[in-house]
Write an enzyme that holds these catalytic residues in place. Structure first.
Site, mmCIF file in Angstrom:
data_model
loop_
_atom_site.group_PDB
_atom_site.id
_atom_site.type_symbol
_atom_site.label_atom_id
_atom_site.label_comp_id
_atom_site.label_asym_id
_atom_site.label_seq_id
_atom_site.Cartn_x
_atom_site.Cartn_y
_atom_site.Cartn_z
ATOM 1 N N ASP A 74 -5.499 12.545 12.252
ATOM 2 C CA ASP A 74 -4.432 11.559 12.443
ATOM 3 C C ASP A 74 -3.513 12.096 13.534
ATOM 4 O O ASP A 74 -3.430 13.294 13.754
ATOM 5 C CB ASP A 74 -3.626 11.356 11.144
ATOM 6 C CG ASP A 74 -2.915 10.005 11.089
ATOM 7 O OD1 ASP A 74 -3.322 9.142 10.267
ATOM 8 O OD2 ASP A 74 -1.954 9.794 11.864
ATOM 9 N N GLU B 183 -12.382 11.650 8.150
ATOM 10 C CA GLU B 183 -11.564 10.473 7.820
ATOM 11 C C GLU B 183 -10.625 10.266 8.999
ATOM 12 O O GLU B 183 -9.761 11.113 9.275
ATOM 13 C CB GLU B 183 -10.762 10.689 6.523
ATOM 14 C CG GLU B 183 -9.999 9.424 6.129
ATOM 15 C CD GLU B 183 -8.984 9.583 4.991
ATOM 16 O OE1 GLU B 183 -8.401 8.561 4.594
ATOM 17 O OE2 GLU B 183 -8.769 10.717 4.521
ATOM 18 N N ASP C 188 -7.439 -3.703 4.017
ATOM 19 C CA ASP C 188 -6.819 -4.851 3.344
ATOM 20 C C ASP C 188 -6.740 -6.038 4.303
ATOM 21 O O ASP C 188 -6.513 -7.163 3.880
ATOM 22 C CB ASP C 188 -5.379 -4.504 2.944
ATOM 23 C CG ASP C 188 -4.570 -4.171 4.188
ATOM 24 O OD1 ASP C 188 -4.831 -3.115 4.784
ATOM 25 O OD2 ASP C 188 -3.723 -4.996 4.615
ATOM 26 N N ASP D 241 -4.868 0.556 11.347
ATOM 27 C CA ASP D 241 -3.914 -0.445 11.840
ATOM 28 C C ASP D 241 -4.676 -1.633 12.425
ATOM 29 O O ASP D 241 -5.531 -1.442 13.288
ATOM 30 C CB ASP D 241 -3.027 0.174 12.934
ATOM 31 C CG ASP D 241 -2.141 1.275 12.378
ATOM 32 O OD1 ASP D 241 -1.617 1.099 11.266
ATOM 33 O OD2 ASP D 241 -1.986 2.315 13.045
ATOM 34 N N THR E 180 -6.070 5.001 -1.308
ATOM 35 C CA THR E 180 -5.138 5.658 -0.393
ATOM 36 C C THR E 180 -3.719 5.120 -0.646
ATOM 37 O O THR E 180 -3.522 4.130 -1.355
ATOM 38 C CB THR E 180 -5.511 5.391 1.084
ATOM 39 O OG1 THR E 180 -5.163 4.043 1.404
ATOM 40 C CG2 THR E 180 -6.983 5.634 1.353
ATOM 41 N N TYR E 181 -2.767 5.759 0.005
ATOM 42 C CA TYR E 181 -1.362 5.351 -0.096
ATOM 43 C C TYR E 181 -1.200 3.875 0.278
ATOM 44 O O TYR E 181 -0.605 3.092 -0.463
ATOM 45 C CB TYR E 181 -0.542 6.251 0.842
ATOM 46 C CG TYR E 181 0.887 5.833 1.015
ATOM 47 C CD1 TYR E 181 1.829 6.085 0.026
ATOM 48 C CD2 TYR E 181 1.310 5.198 2.188
ATOM 49 C CE1 TYR E 181 3.152 5.703 0.187
ATOM 50 C CE2 TYR E 181 2.633 4.826 2.359
ATOM 51 C CZ TYR E 181 3.541 5.070 1.358
ATOM 52 O OH TYR E 181 4.836 4.691 1.532
ATOM 53 N N TYR E 182 -1.743 3.499 1.437
ATOM 54 C CA TYR E 182 -1.591 2.120 1.889
ATOM 55 C C TYR E 182 -2.347 1.168 0.974
ATOM 56 O O TYR E 182 -1.873 0.075 0.671
ATOM 57 C CB TYR E 182 -2.048 1.949 3.342
ATOM 58 C CG TYR E 182 -0.947 2.327 4.296
ATOM 59 C CD1 TYR E 182 -0.020 1.392 4.730
ATOM 60 C CD2 TYR E 182 -0.803 3.636 4.732
ATOM 61 C CE1 TYR E 182 1.024 1.738 5.572
ATOM 62 C CE2 TYR E 182 0.229 3.997 5.583
ATOM 63 C CZ TYR E 182 1.138 3.042 5.995
ATOM 64 O OH TYR E 182 2.175 3.399 6.815
ATOM 65 N N GLU E 183 -3.501 1.610 0.526
ATOM 66 C CA GLU E 183 -4.302 0.746 -0.347
ATOM 67 C C GLU E 183 -3.530 0.392 -1.622
ATOM 68 O O GLU E 183 -3.516 -0.769 -2.044
ATOM 69 C CB GLU E 183 -5.607 1.467 -0.706
ATOM 70 C CG GLU E 183 -6.474 0.660 -1.643
ATOM 71 C CD GLU E 183 -7.878 1.206 -1.752
ATOM 72 O OE1 GLU E 183 -8.152 2.306 -1.251
ATOM 73 O OE2 GLU E 183 -8.715 0.512 -2.350
HETATM 74 C C1 SAM Z 1 -1.962 2.130 8.172
HETATM 75 S S1 SAM Z 1 -2.091 3.862 8.255
HETATM 76 C C2 SAM Z 1 -3.364 4.236 7.053
HETATM 77 C C3 SAM Z 1 -3.295 5.666 6.588
HETATM 78 C C4 SAM Z 1 -4.288 6.049 5.481
HETATM 79 N N1 SAM Z 1 -5.659 5.981 5.955
HETATM 80 C C5 SAM Z 1 -4.087 5.207 4.258
HETATM 81 O O1 SAM Z 1 -4.964 4.378 3.963
HETATM 82 O O2 SAM Z 1 -3.076 5.380 3.563
HETATM 83 C C6 SAM Z 1 -2.945 4.135 9.792
HETATM 84 C C7 SAM Z 1 -2.957 5.593 10.223
HETATM 85 O O3 SAM Z 1 -3.730 5.705 11.403
HETATM 86 C C8 SAM Z 1 -3.064 6.563 12.307
HETATM 87 N N2 SAM Z 1 -3.491 6.155 13.654
HETATM 88 C C9 SAM Z 1 -3.409 4.909 14.175
HETATM 89 N N3 SAM Z 1 -3.915 4.884 15.422
HETATM 90 C C10 SAM Z 1 -4.331 6.151 15.694
HETATM 91 C C11 SAM Z 1 -4.940 6.760 16.814
HETATM 92 N N4 SAM Z 1 -5.233 6.068 17.906
HETATM 93 N N5 SAM Z 1 -5.224 8.079 16.744
HETATM 94 C C12 SAM Z 1 -4.928 8.782 15.623
HETATM 95 N N6 SAM Z 1 -4.347 8.262 14.541
HETATM 96 C C13 SAM Z 1 -4.050 6.957 14.558
HETATM 97 C C14 SAM Z 1 -1.590 6.377 12.045
HETATM 98 O O4 SAM Z 1 -0.826 7.496 12.451
HETATM 99 C C15 SAM Z 1 -1.583 6.156 10.532
HETATM 100 O O5 SAM Z 1 -1.382 7.361 9.812
#
Ligand code: SAM
Length: 227
Positions: free
Chosen positions: A76, A51, A161, A125, A207-210
């Site tokens: 992550d 993941e 989303d 992101d 997920t949390y964000y979802e």
């Molecule tokens: C919007 S959050 C989503 C987290 C989780 N998947 C969720 O759905 O709750 C995006 C995650 O991707 C990680 N992330 C973004 N770009 C990254 C990168 N280039 N390498 C590693 N992690 C990254 C961020 O640290 C963050 O925890």
């Protein structure tokens, strides 16, 4: 720096299923577990799912509960986020879960070709200012990296989303002529009604964000390609 983050970073160091290479390790070309995840980390030859951008690692932990005969690694850059999944899996004594802290730009430092069987990209992101899309971890520049660690025939799953990320990623996959197996702009309104019970269970992991975006009434989108 918040005390909460420091506590989580320190606790991560006590977990033997959390791997946190430094940038210097990467510059020095140290290969953390590269080619060794099956034997040294999991002690079995079961398939590995990643993941990527796992945040708190909900998919990693939930899939690992559902599929004890498979291995799952949450990746992550933010260790205080995946601390949640690391702590839960540690408390539950789950032996098929690990976490790796790294930027995904370096993912090929950690896995050899064919070491991984499946990838999940959960609520990545959308990077709205990234006109070229080179930072979007769902895009072709990253898929090229993922191909170097996946077995042929593996699946890459994208759950989001973001309309921007969904449409851009889908257009890129079509342009690159990837084998697009599933394309849905509404997981809970449409897709769950068209898939079998097993897939429903997988798609229903939130997920949390979802959860946040669902509360705001956003539709969840899903793409699956086969490499
Ligand atoms: C919007 S959050 C989503 C987290 C989780 N998947 C969720 O759905 O709750 C995006 C995650 O991707 C990680 N992330 C973004 N770009 C990254 C990168 N280039 N390498 C590693 N992690 C990254 C961020 O640290 C963050 O925890």
């Amino acid at each position: 720096m918040g005390k909460g983050k420091l506590k989580k970073w320190n606790e991560n160091k006590t977990f033997n299923h959390v791997f946190e290479p430094t940038l210097q390790d990467i510059i020095d070309g140290q290969e953390f577990n590269k080619g060794d995840w099956h034997e040294k980390v999991f002690g079995n030859n079961n398939p590995i799912t990643l993941e990527l951008g796992c945040g708190k690692g909900e998919y990693t932990v939930e899939l690992a509960r559902k599929y004890p005969e498979r291995n799952f690694i949450g990746v992550d850059i933010k260790g205080h986020r995946f601390w949640r999944g690391a702590k839960t899996s540690n408390e539950e004594g789950m032996e098929n879960v690990a976490f790796l802290r790294t930027r995904l730009e370096f993912i090929n430092n950690f896995f050899v070709q064919d070491e991984v069987d499946e990838i999940w990209l959960t609520f990545s992101d959308p990077q709205p200012k990234d006109d070229k899309g080179s930072k979007r971890i769902t895009g072709p520049a990253f898929v090229d990296r993922y191909k170097k660690l996946l077995k042929p025939g593996s699946l890459i799953n994208v759950k989001t989303d973001s309309t921007l990320l969904y449409e851009w990623t889908r257009d890129q996959y079509i342009e690159k002529k990837y084998n697009l197996l599933i394309d849905s702009d509404d997981v809970y309104g449409k897709l769950v009604n068209d898939v079998d019970e097993e897939m429903q269970g997988i798609l229903n992991i939130k997920t949390y964000y979802e959860k946040r975006w669902l509360e705001e009434g956003k539709k969840i989108k899903f793409l699956r390609i086969q490499i």
